[in-house]
Design a protein around this motif. Structure first.
Motif, mmCIF file in Angstrom:
data_model
loop_
_atom_site.group_PDB
_atom_site.id
_atom_site.type_symbol
_atom_site.label_atom_id
_atom_site.label_comp_id
_atom_site.label_asym_id
_atom_site.label_seq_id
_atom_site.Cartn_x
_atom_site.Cartn_y
_atom_site.Cartn_z
ATOM 1 N N ASP A 48 0.823 -1.042 -0.012
ATOM 2 C CA ASP A 48 -0.037 0.142 -0.089
ATOM 3 C C ASP A 48 0.665 1.273 -0.215
ATOM 4 O OD1 ASP A 48 0.838 -0.453 2.725
ATOM 5 O OD2 ASP A 48 -1.098 -0.158 3.443
ATOM 6 N N GLU A 78 3.074 11.315 3.906
ATOM 7 C CA GLU A 78 1.725 10.249 4.322
ATOM 8 C C GLU A 78 0.330 11.091 4.183
ATOM 9 O OE1 GLU A 78 0.371 7.650 8.313
ATOM 10 O OE2 GLU A 78 2.225 9.176 8.358
ATOM 11 N N GLN A 79 -0.588 10.349 3.407
ATOM 12 C CA GLN A 79 -1.805 10.908 3.207
ATOM 13 C C GLN A 79 -2.572 10.105 4.133
ATOM 14 O OE1 GLN A 79 -2.992 11.616 -0.827
ATOM 15 N NE2 GLN A 79 -5.247 11.512 -0.156
ATOM 16 N N ASP A 80 -3.646 10.778 5.002
ATOM 17 C CA ASP A 80 -4.280 10.067 6.172
ATOM 18 C C ASP A 80 -5.840 10.334 5.463
ATOM 19 O OD1 ASP A 80 -5.728 9.536 8.110
ATOM 20 O OD2 ASP A 80 -4.110 10.052 9.571
ATOM 21 N N ARG A 81 -6.394 9.186 5.136
ATOM 22 C CA ARG A 81 -7.823 9.312 4.792
ATOM 23 C C ARG A 81 -8.876 9.569 5.773
ATOM 24 N NH1 ARG A 81 -8.170 4.051 0.468
ATOM 25 N NH2 ARG A 81 -7.208 5.146 -0.992
ATOM 26 N N TYR A 85 -7.925 13.413 4.070
ATOM 27 C CA TYR A 85 -7.019 13.172 3.138
ATOM 28 C C TYR A 85 -5.751 14.269 3.275
ATOM 29 C CZ TYR A 85 -9.717 9.838 0.684
ATOM 30 O OH TYR A 85 -10.647 9.035 0.365
ATOM 31 N N ARG A 87 -2.050 15.443 3.877
ATOM 32 C CA ARG A 87 -1.015 15.064 3.755
ATOM 33 C C ARG A 87 0.167 15.843 4.481
ATOM 34 N NH1 ARG A 87 -1.333 15.952 -2.613
ATOM 35 N NH2 ARG A 87 -2.652 14.003 -2.805
ATOM 36 N N TYR A 170 5.369 7.620 -0.835
ATOM 37 C CA TYR A 170 4.090 7.928 -0.437
ATOM 38 C C TYR A 170 3.687 6.832 0.017
ATOM 39 C CZ TYR A 170 -0.343 10.075 -1.386
ATOM 40 O OH TYR A 170 -1.490 10.591 -1.581
ATOM 41 N N LYS A 171 2.572 7.335 1.161
ATOM 42 C CA LYS A 171 2.021 6.555 1.850
ATOM 43 C C LYS A 171 0.558 6.706 2.149
ATOM 44 C CE LYS A 171 2.109 4.075 6.718
ATOM 45 N NZ LYS A 171 1.846 2.791 5.833
ATOM 46 N N ILE A 172 -0.427 5.722 1.947
ATOM 47 C CA ILE A 172 -1.719 6.289 2.293
ATOM 48 C C ILE A 172 -2.268 5.562 3.577
ATOM 49 C CG2 ILE A 172 -4.159 6.067 1.638
ATOM 50 C CD1 ILE A 172 -3.012 6.149 -1.372
ATOM 51 N N HIS A 174 -5.202 4.466 6.066
ATOM 52 C CA HIS A 174 -6.625 4.385 6.054
ATOM 53 C C HIS A 174 -7.220 3.485 7.101
ATOM 54 C CE1 HIS A 174 -5.411 0.348 4.345
ATOM 55 N NE2 HIS A 174 -4.658 1.122 3.501
#
Length: 190
Positions: A48, A78-81, A85, A87, A170-172, A174
């Motif tokens: 991911d 890091e993008q935090d849903r 979202y 960043r 890049y890390k998402i 979730h």
């Protein structure tokens, strides 16, 4: 993998090496990959996370600059849903940010630093020299979470660390990330 990954990888047949085995967890997968590898350095890319095009090239440049450093970690977004979202750059959000030096071997002890805060973060930001991996041993298959943090702690007394300020991955984040379980993460860290 239980999704369509094998079919996608078929397109790269002859250019990649595919390991197949039972799902025994992330530590077992990392250990199998390390055992099958032949290079002088080990890099991780979790399912991911994304590497930017210059990820490995930048690490290689720092490996040439600082051959004494066996552990390198690039900055990442890091993008935090769960936070709309939003960043954030990993290094800039650390409590220890002002105490760290970047783009050269750490001036402060990496082991003590890691005990205070996991400055490394995700494995997909890391490249480790093979001899350090061999000395640190396997990832602990009994660690369902924080197996990466445990590994960083075992590498820290063995080599110098370089934190690369350039954003390389890049890390998402979730709701299904295991790191979202604060109680489990806290208990494992203790």
């Amino acid at each position: 993998s239980t999704d369509g990954t094998p079919a996608v990888l078929k397109r790269y047949e002859g250019r990649i090496f595919l390991l197949k085995g039972p799902n025994a967890g992330v530590s077992a997968a990392r250990n199998a990959g390390i055992r099958a590898s032949t290079g002088t350095h080990i890099a991780f890319l979790d399912h991911d996370d994304w590497w930017f095009k210059h990820h490995l090239q930048t690490h290689a440049e720092f490996i040439r600059l600082y051959p004494e450093a066996g552990f390198l970690c690039g900055n990442y977004i890091e993008q935090d849903r769960l936070q709309g979202y939003r960043r954030k750059k990993h290094f800039q959000r650390l409590r220890l940010y002002r105490e760290l030096n970047f783009d050269a071997p750490l001036r402060i002890d990496p082991f003590r630093t890691l005990l205070r805060e996991n400055v490394v973060g995700m494995p997909s930001a890391v490249v480790i020299r093979r001899d350090i991996v061999d000395r640190a041993g396997d990832f602990d298959p009994d660690q369902a979470v924080i197996e990466d943090y445990d590994y960083y702690l075992r590498c820290a007394p063995l080599t110098k660390f370089v934190l690369i300020s350039k954003v390389l991955a890049y890390k998402i984040t979730h709701a299904t990330n295991i790191s979202r379980n604060a109680a489990l993460m806290g208990a494992r860290h203790i």
